[in-house]
Design a protein around this motif. Sequence first.
Motif, PDB file in Angstrom:
ATOM      1  N   ALA A  37       0.832  -1.210   0.000  1.00  0.00           N
ATOM      2  CA  ALA A  37       0.000   0.000   0.000  1.00  0.00           C
ATOM      3  C   ALA A  37       0.860   1.251   0.000  1.00  0.00           C
ATOM      4  O   ALA A  37       0.591   2.219  -0.706  1.00  0.00           O
ATOM      5  N   ALA A  38       1.946   1.232   0.798  1.00  0.00           N
ATOM      6  CA  ALA A  38       2.835   2.398   0.851  1.00  0.00           C
ATOM      7  C   ALA A  38       3.514   2.613  -0.480  1.00  0.00           C
ATOM      8  O   ALA A  38       3.659   3.739  -0.954  1.00  0.00           O
ATOM      9  N   ALA A  39       3.943   1.527  -1.123  1.00  0.00           N
ATOM     10  CA  ALA A  39       4.642   1.651  -2.405  1.00  0.00           C
ATOM     11  C   ALA A  39       3.712   2.156  -3.492  1.00  0.00           C
ATOM     12  O   ALA A  39       4.105   2.938  -4.352  1.00  0.00           O
ATOM     13  N   VAL A  40       2.450   1.706  -3.481  1.00  0.00           N
ATOM     14  CA  VAL A  40       1.483   2.189  -4.468  1.00  0.00           C
ATOM     15  C   VAL A  40       1.260   3.681  -4.295  1.00  0.00           C
ATOM     16  O   VAL A  40       1.186   4.448  -5.258  1.00  0.00           O
ATOM     17  N   THR A  41       1.192   4.122  -3.016  1.00  0.00           N
ATOM     18  CA  THR A  41       1.018   5.552  -2.759  1.00  0.00           C
ATOM     19  C   THR A  41       2.175   6.351  -3.322  1.00  0.00           C
ATOM     20  O   THR A  41       2.000   7.406  -3.938  1.00  0.00           O
ATOM     21  N   GLU A  42       3.425   5.843  -3.125  1.00  0.00           N
ATOM     22  CA  GLU A  42       4.594   6.538  -3.660  1.00  0.00           C
ATOM     23  C   GLU A  42       4.542   6.600  -5.174  1.00  0.00           C
ATOM     24  O   GLU A  42       4.946   7.590  -5.784  1.00  0.00           O
ATOM     25  N   ALA A  43       4.031   5.520  -5.821  1.00  0.00           N
ATOM     26  CA  ALA A  43       4.003   5.473  -7.279  1.00  0.00           C
ATOM     27  C   ALA A  43       3.088   6.543  -7.859  1.00  0.00           C
ATOM     28  O   ALA A  43       3.223   6.919  -9.019  1.00  0.00           O
ATOM     29  N   ARG A  44       2.144   7.018  -7.056  1.00  0.00           N
ATOM     30  CA  ARG A  44       1.212   8.044  -7.541  1.00  0.00           C
ATOM     31  C   ARG A  44       1.772   9.450  -7.381  1.00  0.00           C
ATOM     32  O   ARG A  44       1.157  10.414  -7.813  1.00  0.00           O
ATOM     33  N   ARG A  45       2.909   9.585  -6.721  1.00  0.00           N
ATOM     34  CA  ARG A  45       3.486  10.894  -6.476  1.00  0.00           C
ATOM     35  C   ARG A  45       4.699  11.099  -7.365  1.00  0.00           C
ATOM     36  O   ARG A  45       5.236  10.172  -7.939  1.00  0.00           O
ATOM     37  N   GLY A  46       5.159  12.361  -7.444  1.00  0.00           N
ATOM     38  CA  GLY A  46       6.343  12.654  -8.221  1.00  0.00           C
ATOM     39  C   GLY A  46       7.571  12.050  -7.573  1.00  0.00           C
ATOM     40  O   GLY A  46       7.767  12.156  -6.358  1.00  0.00           O
ATOM     41  N   VAL A  47       8.410  11.427  -8.371  1.00  0.00           N
ATOM     42  CA  VAL A  47       9.557  10.712  -7.821  1.00  0.00           C
ATOM     43  C   VAL A  47      10.535  11.654  -7.133  1.00  0.00           C
ATOM     44  O   VAL A  47      11.121  11.309  -6.096  1.00  0.00           O
ATOM     45  N   VAL A  48      10.715  12.865  -7.661  1.00  0.00           N
ATOM     46  CA  VAL A  48      11.646  13.796  -7.033  1.00  0.00           C
ATOM     47  C   VAL A  48      11.137  14.210  -5.657  1.00  0.00           C
ATOM     48  O   VAL A  48      11.916  14.347  -4.699  1.00  0.00           O
ATOM     49  N   ASP A  49       9.826  14.392  -5.521  1.00  0.00           N
ATOM     50  CA  ASP A  49       9.254  14.710  -4.207  1.00  0.00           C
ATOM     51  C   ASP A  49       9.504  13.577  -3.221  1.00  0.00           C
ATOM     52  O   ASP A  49       9.837  13.807  -2.048  1.00  0.00           O
ATOM     53  N   VAL A  50       9.332  12.347  -3.696  1.00  0.00           N
ATOM     54  CA  VAL A  50       9.576  11.180  -2.844  1.00  0.00           C
ATOM     55  C   VAL A  50      11.027  11.153  -2.388  1.00  0.00           C
ATOM     56  O   VAL A  50      11.328  10.983  -1.195  1.00  0.00           O
ATOM     57  N   LEU A  51      11.950  11.319  -3.336  1.00  0.00           N
ATOM     58  CA  LEU A  51      13.373  11.278  -3.008  1.00  0.00           C
ATOM     59  C   LEU A  51      13.770  12.432  -2.096  1.00  0.00           C
ATOM     60  O   LEU A  51      14.567  12.256  -1.157  1.00  0.00           O
ATOM     61  N   ARG A  52      13.213  13.593  -2.343  1.00  0.00           N
ATOM     62  CA  ARG A  52      13.563  14.778  -1.544  1.00  0.00           C
ATOM     63  C   ARG A  52      13.112  14.614  -0.097  1.00  0.00           C
ATOM     64  O   ARG A  52      13.846  14.951   0.834  1.00  0.00           O
ATOM     65  N   GLU A  53      11.914  14.080   0.108  1.00  0.00           N
ATOM     66  CA  GLU A  53      11.413  13.861   1.460  1.00  0.00           C
ATOM     67  C   GLU A  53      12.292  12.890   2.247  1.00  0.00           C
ATOM     68  O   GLU A  53      12.384  12.968   3.467  1.00  0.00           O
ATOM     69  N   ARG A  54      12.924  11.984   1.537  1.00  0.00           N
ATOM     70  CA  ARG A  54      13.726  10.968   2.201  1.00  0.00           C
ATOM     71  C   ARG A  54      15.201  11.361   2.296  1.00  0.00           C
ATOM     72  O   ARG A  54      16.037  10.573   2.750  1.00  0.00           O
ATOM     73  N   GLY A  55      15.534  12.581   1.857  1.00  0.00           N
ATOM     74  CA  GLY A  55      16.911  13.042   1.937  1.00  0.00           C
ATOM     75  C   GLY A  55      17.802  12.497   0.851  1.00  0.00           C
ATOM     76  O   GLY A  55      19.024  12.393   1.027  1.00  0.00           O
ATOM     77  N   LEU A  56      17.204  12.166  -0.309  1.00  0.00           N
ATOM     78  CA  LEU A  56      17.968  11.556  -1.398  1.00  0.00           C
ATOM     79  C   LEU A  56      18.190  12.501  -2.577  1.00  0.00           C
ATOM     80  O   LEU A  56      18.527  12.042  -3.664  1.00  0.00           O
ATOM     81  N   VAL A  57      18.018  13.786  -2.373  1.00  0.00           N
ATOM     82  CA  VAL A  57      18.274  14.763  -3.448  1.00  0.00           C
ATOM     83  C   VAL A  57      19.238  15.820  -2.944  1.00  0.00           C
ATOM     84  O   VAL A  57      18.977  16.503  -1.960  1.00  0.00           O
ATOM     85  N   GLU A  58      20.370  15.925  -3.613  1.00  0.00           N
ATOM     86  CA  GLU A  58      21.342  16.978  -3.327  1.00  0.00           C
ATOM     87  C   GLU A  58      21.119  18.161  -4.264  1.00  0.00           C
ATOM     88  O   GLU A  58      21.092  19.313  -3.837  1.00  0.00           O
ATOM     89  N   ALA A  59      20.952  17.868  -5.564  1.00  0.00           N
ATOM     90  CA  ALA A  59      20.745  18.926  -6.553  1.00  0.00           C
ATOM     91  C   ALA A  59      20.113  18.335  -7.803  1.00  0.00           C
ATOM     92  O   ALA A  59      20.239  17.140  -8.077  1.00  0.00           O
ATOM     93  N   THR A  60      19.411  19.186  -8.565  1.00  0.00           N
ATOM     94  CA  THR A  60      18.862  18.796  -9.861  1.00  0.00           C
ATOM     95  C   THR A  60      19.193  19.884 -10.871  1.00  0.00           C
ATOM     96  O   THR A  60      19.370  21.047 -10.509  1.00  0.00           O
ATOM     97  N   THR A  61      19.284  19.495 -12.139  1.00  0.00           N
ATOM     98  CA  THR A  61      19.564  20.483 -13.175  1.00  0.00           C
ATOM     99  C   THR A  61      18.317  21.257 -13.562  1.00  0.00           C
ATOM    100  O   THR A  61      18.415  22.316 -14.181  1.00  0.00           O
ATOM    101  N   SER A  62      17.133  20.734 -13.221  1.00  0.00           N
ATOM    102  CA  SER A  62      15.887  21.403 -13.579  1.00  0.00           C
ATOM    103  C   SER A  62      14.762  20.924 -12.673  1.00  0.00           C
ATOM    104  O   SER A  62      14.668  19.736 -12.367  1.00  0.00           O
ATOM    105  N   GLU A  63      13.909  21.839 -12.271  1.00  0.00           N
ATOM    106  CA  GLU A  63      12.745  21.467 -11.459  1.00  0.00           C
ATOM    107  C   GLU A  63      11.672  20.784 -12.309  1.00  0.00           C
ATOM    108  O   GLU A  63      10.674  20.312 -11.774  1.00  0.00           O
ATOM    109  N   ALA A  64      11.888  20.719 -13.629  1.00  0.00           N
ATOM    110  CA  ALA A  64      10.936  20.018 -14.489  1.00  0.00           C
ATOM    111  C   ALA A  64      10.844  18.542 -14.117  1.00  0.00           C
ATOM    112  O   ALA A  64       9.821  17.892 -14.349  1.00  0.00           O
ATOM    113  N   LEU A  65      11.915  18.007 -13.517  1.00  0.00           N
ATOM    114  CA  LEU A  65      11.897  16.613 -13.089  1.00  0.00           C
ATOM    115  C   LEU A  65      10.782  16.354 -12.082  1.00  0.00           C
ATOM    116  O   LEU A  65      10.200  15.271 -12.044  1.00  0.00           O
TER     117      LEU A  65
END
Length: 497
Positions: A37-65
């Motif tokens: 259920a948790a994984a399905v919920t994540e699949a419905r959200r933007g992946v960058v938001d998921v990664l950012r919430e978990r501390g897995l984003v340092e930088a991106t070249t564009s917010e379009a991601l």
Amino acid sequence: MATAAMAAAASSRAFLRPHRPLLLLSHRRRLYATPAAAAVTEARRGVVDVLRERGLVEATTSEALATALPGELKVYCGFDPTAESLHLGNLLGLVALSWFRRCGHTAVALIGGATGRVGDPSGKSAERPELDIAAVSANSDAIKSLVARILGRVPEPAHHTQSGENAALRQNEQPLPNSEAELSEKMGSFVILDNYDWWKDITLLDFLKEVGRFARVGTMIAKESVKKRLASEDGMSYTEFTYQLLQGYDFLHMFKNMGVNVQIGGSDQWGNITAGTELIRKILQIEGAHGLTFPLLLKSDGTKFGKTEEGAIWLSPKMLSPYKFYQYFFAVLDVDVIRFMRILTFLSLDEIQELEESMKKPGYVPNTVQKRLAEEVTRFVHGEEGLAEALKATEALRPGAQTQLDAQTIEGIADDVPSCSLAYDQVLKSPLVDLAVSTGLLASKSAVRRLIKQGGLYLNNSRIDSEDKLVEEADIVDGKVLLLSAGKKNKMVVRIS
């Protein structure tokens, strides 16, 4: 001038001819012990938001991601075959690729069969040792197999064929016939490639003419990884200096021929990633190539997580047993364990918060959360069988445990703890006090006797209460081996020859 630049770009676009992928892998397997259920919920959200919430984003070249819909991204992470196995520092790349898959995108693991012969200078204070072709090839094959096992444990909705590179990345939307079908329908596929497959056909003159002319030396020198090396005592070789162009061309090749539009890597890869996006923009004269970096895997004190006195923490069971891998995570400090839960596991943030709160409550059993972390990460890397092996060994080798030991279980940890070999007649009827010293478990007989009085000496997990204990035939497990323990952590495997 503009006409000349356009002509050069057109010539370079022609140079980027298609190549067939060397290795395409796909699996349809169940997702192990991850809340569906948790994984399905994540699949419905933007992946960058998921990664950012978990501390897995340092930088991106564009917010379009951040606005990409499931299926729109084909994301690659590179792994150079500098050893027979990936290590803990590579784990974040595999975790990040898995998150992209869980959010419906295609993951591409690129093995550097070509670039591994050069060596990435990023994050290195000296040039990497040169590997011969046979070693690079063997390492590449071993890492492909390892990555396939790890990424293949996530449910796979696609069956790839080798009818062309674009067909290789198409997805079959058939749901898996199990209780996690909804999650499986939303999973992206994964592909494993080797960049030697296209580099082997490229000559130096072609590369300099068609790609090198678009690289500005000033920009290359300004990259942080280059500046650090140039300021060092040993400086930087021309071979290493060109590495960013080699990696940049990988992105360019896959962008044009396979539709791969995102490169991810550790924060030390930012310069190499942007080298690729710049080449794509200049040579193909189109936008749409993106980069994302995640933080390096560090402990709270700023030191690298995964470096020990014994060496690297390897992901391959051939180089480090699942038991030893599990024990490394079990020993994580309280100050680090919740952060590692967020970045290294696929548990929901709500569940991780509950675990964090449990650590503050009266009656909390120390290392309970570490045990969960060790289970989740070991399952991701080694699968259910590897986790079962680690748990069995952990329980069986716990001093005082009631689990019946067998020779196979003891041999399973022999590579991870000190061991020695003795003749049968050197062991049988030998005083245990003498054996504990002769094997190197303890330094002196007085230390052994003192430990016995304190209740800390164990033979095959059974506490020894008498200083007069002799080794009997029944003590030799399966007639092959003994396990001596001084306290909970210091062990000695004695093989009987």
